[in-house]
Scaffold this active site. Structure first.
Site, short mmCIF file in Angstrom:
data_model
loop_
_atom_site.label_atom_id
_atom_site.label_comp_id
_atom_site.label_asym_id
_atom_site.label_seq_id
_atom_site.Cartn_x
_atom_site.Cartn_y
_atom_site.Cartn_z
N HIS A 1 0.77 -1.12 -0.13
CA HIS A 1 -0.13 0.01 -0.08
C HIS A 1 1.03 1.40 -0.02
CE1 HIS A 1 0.87 0.91 4.30
NE2 HIS A 1 0.60 -0.60 4.73
N CYS B 1 2.80 -5.00 6.87
CA CYS B 1 2.53 -4.80 5.42
C CYS B 1 3.64 -4.18 4.62
CB CYS B 1 1.13 -3.93 5.42
SG CYS B 1 -0.30 -4.92 5.78
#
Length: 542
Positions: free
Chosen positions: A434, A453
Site C-alpha cells: 500500500h 505490511c
C-alpha cells in the site's frame, strides 16, 4: 551358488565424495530361477515396508527393480544416481547425506538375491533424499523460521520414484530437471563456484588496515583497498597508490551492490563491508540457493517480487525487471516482522478505508483513548453491526484488550495510514502492499517501520504499470477514480502472483552479486540449520 556379475561401472569421483580416484561397482544378480526372484522381491518388500512411499511404489510395480536390473537402462540409472551424488556439492548439498562410500561397499558385498534386494532399497532411499534436496531443499523452512509460511512444492516419495522409473528420457536428465530452472539459481551456482575458487587462492587478500578512507588519500591502506577492489572485480588492474577517480567509482559500485549510500567515500560502514571475508559471503550464497529451492515452481510470466532484505518491490516480466520501487517492511519486533509467502494479487483499492487490525486497536490505540477520549481522533469507532458510534457515549476504561467491542476505521484521505491505494492479495496474514503518507521513511537505507505490511514509495506508478495490461490509458483511468475521493475496488483481469521473499544475497543478470544485511536474523538461523545437516565451507579461509 555362483551369480552372474550384474554390472561394472567406473566413474570419476571428487575428493568430497570418495577418496579413491575411481571406483568399481560389481553387484551380484539373481538367477532366473523362481527362488532367486522370489527372494529378491521378498527382500525389497521387507526393506520398503518401513517407508510408505517406497512400499506404495514397489507394491504397484510388483517389486520390480529400478536400479539393479541387468539391462542397459538399469546400468544407466545406477550411473546417473552416482553422478548426481558426485555433483551434489556443487549445489551446496553435503556429500555425507548420501553416503556414496557406504553404498558402494554394500554393492560390492552383494552376493545373494536378498543382498541385491537390500541394495535396491538402499539406492531408492538415497535417491529419494537426494531428489528432495535438489528439488525443494534440505530444510523445512517453517521449522527453522516461523515467519517463513510459504507452501513448499514438495513431491511425495512415491511420485518421485514412480516418475523416475517411468521416465523415457536419459536418467541423468531427470536429476537435472529437479533443480530450480530460474536464472537466479543458475547465477547463484556460478557465484558459489567463483567464490570457492577465490577462497582456495587466498580470498580477496588482506583486509584494509583503516577505519575509513576518502578520495585524495594515499599510502599503504589505499593500496590495500585498491588490491581488494581489484580482487573483488570492481576495479580494473591499476598501479595507482592514490584514492583517485577510478577507486572512487569502484567504491561507488561496491556500495550500490551492498545497499549502501553510493557516495564513493569508504566510510566506516563501507569499510566494514569491504573487509568482510569470503567465508562470510559464501554462507549467504548457500542460504540463497536453499531458499531458491523452496520456491521451485513457476513464478508467473508476470509477477511481483518483494525482497524484504533489500526493501524493494519489483514487477518482473519473463524474469526481466519492468518496474522497481523502494519499500518499507515490518519492524524487527515480535509479531511485526513481514512474513514470507506467495499469493496472487486480485485487486487494488483506490481511496481505501483503513480497517485497523484488532491487534493495533487494543494494544496501541485503546490505551491512548483510555488516557484521553479524544486521542487518535482521525479514527472512527464502529460497533459489531457496522454502525458508527460517538466517542462521547463510550467509557473506554470499562474495557480491556479482550473485551473491547468496537472496531476502528479511518476514512479515505491524504492522511489515511494506507495512503491513497492498496494492492490486495487476500491472505490469512493480513499482509498487502500500500501507499503511505510517511514519505520520509523511504530516504533511509534500513526501512523496517511497519506493522508487517509493505509500503511502497511509488504506489501510483506501480498501479499504472499493473493496469497497463488491461487499460489503454492506465494513468487517466487511475487518476479519475482517485480524484473522485470514493473508495473504489478495481479488479485485476488477470491475477498477478506475488512472492514475498527474503534474500540477503542475490545474483542479478548483470553486475556483481548483491549482498544485504540480515535485518531479521533469518539467514543466520538457516545457515545454522544447514550446518547441522552437514553443509560446510572449504577449509581454506579468505
Amino acid at each position: 551358488m555362483t551369480f552372474a556379475a550384474l554390472m561394472t561401472t567406473t566413474f570419476r569421483a571428487r575428493r568430497a565424495v570418495l577418496p579413491a580416484v575411481a571406483a568399481l561397482m560389481i553387484l551380484a544378480a539373481p538367477p532366473s530361477a523362481t527362488a532367486g526372484v522370489t527372494a529378491f522381491k521378498q527382500a525389497v518388500a521387507e526393506g520398503a515396508a518401513r517407508a510408505d512411499g517406497l512400499a506404495a511404489h514397489y507394491r504397484a510395480t510388483g517389486f520390480e527393480p529400478i536400479w539393479t536390473a541387468q539391462d542397459d537402462l538399469g546400468r544407466a540409472r545406477r550411473q546417473a544416481l552416482m553422478q548426481a551424488i558426485e555433483d551434489a556439492p556443487s549445489h551446496g548439498l553435503p556429500a555425507s547425506r548420501y553416503d556414496a562410500p557406504g553404498l558402494m561397499a554394500m554393492m560390492r558385498a552383494a552376493r545373494t538375491p536378498r543382498d541385491l534386494g537390500a541394495v535396491e532399497i538402499e539406492m531408492s532411499r538415497i535417491f529419494i533424499r537426494l531428489a528432495h534436496d535438489l528439488h525443494t531443499g534440505m530444510l523445512t523452512p517453517s521449522k527453522v523460521v516461523a515467519d517463513i509460511v510459504r507452501e513448499i512444492p514438495v513431491r511425495s516419495d512415491e511420485d518421485l520414484l514412480s516418475s523416475f522409473a517411468s521416465d523415457q528420457g536419459p536418467p541423468a536428465g531427470f536429476f537435472r530437471a529437479l533443480t530450480p530452472k530460474s536464472g537466479e539459481y543458475a547465477r547463484l551456482l556460478r557465484a558459489k563456484t567463483q567464490l570457492e575458487g577465490l577462497l582456495a587462492t587466498g580470498g580477496w587478500g588482506p583486509a584494509v588496515p583503516a577505519a575509513s578512507l576518502a578520495p585524495g588519500q594515499s599510502g599503504p591502506a589505499v593500496v590495500a583497498l585498491r588490491n581488494r577492489l581489484m580482487r573483488m572485480g570492481y576495479l580494473d588492474r591499476t598501479a595507482t597508490g592514490t584514492y583517485d577517480i577510478s577507486i572512487q567509482q569502484a567504491v561507488q559500485q561496491f556500495q550500490s551492490a551492498h545497499g549502501l549510500v553510493a557516495d564513493g567515500t569508504a566510510g566506516s560502514d563501507t569499510m566494514a563491508e569491504i573487509n568482510k571475508p569470503i567465508s562470510e559471503r559464501l554462507p549467504m550464497i548457500h542460504v540463497a540457493m536453499e531458499r531458491e529451492r523452496w520456491l521451485n515452481k513457476p513464478r508467473g510470466d508476470r509477477h511481483i517480487l518483494v525482497n524484504l532484505a533489500d526493501f524493494t518491490a519489483r514487477i518482473m516480466d519473463h524474469d526481466r525487471l519492468t518496474f522497481e520501487t523502494r519499500a518499507v517492511i515490518g519492524k524487527d519486533a515480535s509479531g511485526q516482522r513481514s512474513p514470507e509467502f506467495s499469493d496472487e494479487m486480485e485487486y487494488m483499492e483506490i481511496n481505501p478505508v483503513w480497517n485497523v487490525p484488532r491487534s493495533i486497536t487494543v494494544k496501541e490505540y485503546l490505551p491512548q483513548m483510555q488516557r484521553n477520549r479524544g486521542a487518535v481522533s482521525h479514527l472512527k469507532l464502529y460497533n459489531s453491526r457496522g454502525q458508527q458510534v460517538s466517542r462521547a457515549n463510550v467509557n473506554f476504561n470499562a474495557y480491556t484488550a479482550r473485551t473491547f467491542p468496537f472496531d476502528l476505521k479511518q476514512p479515505p484521505s491524504n492522511r489515511n495510514a494506507l495512503g491513497l491505494v492498496k494492492f490486495m492479495f487476500p491472505n490469512k496474514y493480513n499482509i498487502y502492499l500500500h501507499d503511505t503518507p510517511s514519505k520520509n521513511l523511504f530516504n533511509r537505507n534500513v526501512r523496517a517501520f511497519s506493522h508487517g505490511c509493505i509500503r511502497l514509495q511509488r504506489p501510483f506508478d506501480f498501479a499504472y504499470e499493473l493496469l497497463s495490461r488491461q487499460e489503454a490509458e492506465p494513468k487517466p483511468y487511475f487518476d479519475r477514480i482517485l480524484n473522485s475521493g470514493r473508495q473504489t475496488r478495481v479488479n485485476m483481469q488477470e491475477h498477478v502472483p506475488v512472492h514475498i521473499i527474503y534474500r540477503t544475497a542475490t545474483a542479478p543478470a548483470k553486475g556483481p552479486v548483491q549482498y544485504r544485511p540480515d535485518i531479521y536474523g533469518r539467514d543466520g538461523l538457516i545457515w545454522d540449520a544447514l550446518q547441522k545437516v552437514g553443509v560446510s565451507l572449504p577449509a581454506v579461509q579468505g
